[in-house]
Design a protein around this motif. Structure first.
Motif, PDB file in Angstrom:
ATOM      1  N   LEU A 127      21.185 -13.442  27.611  1.00 11.90           N
ATOM      2  CA  LEU A 127      20.069 -14.006  28.208  1.00 11.90           C
ATOM      3  C   LEU A 127      19.076 -14.435  27.315  1.00 11.90           C
ATOM      4  O   LEU A 127      18.418 -15.691  27.387  1.00 11.90           O
ATOM      5  N   GLN A 130      20.225 -17.154  25.321  1.00 11.11           N
ATOM      6  CA  GLN A 130      20.349 -18.470  26.159  1.00 11.11           C
ATOM      7  C   GLN A 130      19.130 -19.194  26.183  1.00 11.11           C
ATOM      8  O   GLN A 130      19.349 -20.699  26.155  1.00 11.11           O
ATOM      9  N   ASP A 154      22.538 -24.207  33.825  1.00 14.39           N
ATOM     10  CA  ASP A 154      23.261 -22.907  33.373  1.00 14.39           C
ATOM     11  C   ASP A 154      22.361 -21.861  33.299  1.00 14.39           C
ATOM     12  O   ASP A 154      23.100 -20.593  33.525  1.00 14.39           O
ATOM     13  N   ALA A 158      23.636 -18.309  35.273  1.00 17.29           N
ATOM     14  CA  ALA A 158      23.617 -17.125  34.381  1.00 17.29           C
ATOM     15  C   ALA A 158      22.544 -15.888  34.937  1.00 17.29           C
ATOM     16  O   ALA A 158      22.933 -14.846  34.990  1.00 17.29           O
ATOM     17  N   GLN A 159      21.497 -16.468  35.363  1.00 16.20           N
ATOM     18  CA  GLN A 159      20.756 -15.375  36.048  1.00 16.20           C
ATOM     19  C   GLN A 159      21.210 -14.728  37.419  1.00 16.20           C
ATOM     20  O   GLN A 159      21.289 -13.570  37.632  1.00 16.20           O
ATOM     21  N   THR A 162      24.428 -12.524  36.515  1.00 20.57           N
ATOM     22  CA  THR A 162      23.806 -11.229  35.770  1.00 20.57           C
ATOM     23  C   THR A 162      22.973 -10.442  36.807  1.00 20.57           C
ATOM     24  O   THR A 162      23.323  -9.003  36.736  1.00 20.57           O
TER      25      THR A 162
END
Length: 274
Positions: A127, A130, A154, A158-159, A162
């Protein structure tokens, strides 16, 4: 759509939440230190507090004095506060995880939890990276009066993935301990409720991810401040709540039998009786 918070309102949130979270963390560290129970989970909580304080300072400079800074300083402030946000959130999760680790049996349970901790570290690193590759791939945002990278879909996805994965693990991890412990129903409910507070972080993180995906700007900043400080407060609840429960009740321990003797578990330490 509402116009969102003003800079002044964002500044209030930026000061109040980290101060409250830092106070709770300091109280947690005091509780542990006075009983000589400081351990790795407390170190992670302290790291999260430092990241949150750094986030508060960088956000204050970014919001209030951005007009007076050279462009490179404004961009550096944005990158720094972005990474301090991740540092606060994931150090808080590691603190919760290591609270479970210190209560787990030596052997398979601890090995599994340590592997999860390594996984959390890898996720944090991904992260972290990213943000850099997303923002540097389209550097036009650096020309704005208040530079703010459009993180987009994106990063939001991802947040979400995760955050939900991490919090589910933190909610389920204590069951590795509970199923082998001799507990009353009230004690089981107490342990489950304390660690299930990670769901609060999930709710806040989903809100933040929504603003990352859609409007951004100050709404995204405020939601990030909420997520960082709430994550830190939640990481301290198991210690702080147990402190007050110990003051209110005589039944303050959880006992379980093992082959080599009896074991008493308190939140924060495992004491083996000869």
């Amino acid at each position: 759509m509402s116009p969102g918070p003003t800079v002044a309102q964002t500044q209030v949130v930026n000061y109040v939440l980290p101060i409250v979270a830092s106070f709770v963390t300091s109280f947690r560290l005091y509780c542990r230190a006075r009983r000589s129970l400081l351990w790795i989970d407390d170190a992670w909580a302290a790291c999260a507090m430092l990241f949150n304080i750094a986030l508060m300072i960088c956000s204050a400079l970014y919001l209030r004095g951005y007009v007076f800074h050279p462009r490179w300083a404004k961009v550096a402030l944005y990158y720094t506060l972005s990474q301090c946000f991740y540092g606060t959130v994931w150090c808080s999760r590691l603190s919760i995880l290591f609270t479970v680790v210190r209560l787990a049996y030596w052997g398979t349970q601890r090995r599994i939890l340590i592997c999860v901790a390594i996984l959390f570290g890898v996720i944090w690193g991904i992260l972290f990276a990213q943000v850099w590759w997303t923002c540097e791939s389209n550097p036009s945002w650096k020309q704005l009066p208040r530079p703010q990278c459009p993180l987009g879909r994106d990063v939001a996805i991802a947040q979400i993935v995760t955050d939900v994965l991490g919090d589910i693990i933190l909610i389920l991890a204590p069951f590795l301990i509970i199923y082998r412990a001799t507990l009353t129903t009230a004690q089981r409910v107490r342990v489950i409720c304390l660690f299930s507070t990670s769901a609060i972080t999930t709710a806040v993180s989903l809100t933040h991810a929504y603003f990352v995906f859609t409007v951004g700007e100050l709404k995204e900043a405020v939601s990030a401040m909420f997520e960082a400080s709430i994550s830190l407060i939640v990481a301290n609840l198991s210690v702080v709540v147990t402190f007050f429960l110990r003051m209110l009740a005589d039944d303050e321990t959880i006992s379980r039998p093992i082959d080599s003797g009896s074991t008493t578990i308190e939140f924060g330490i495992v004491v083996e009786d000869p």
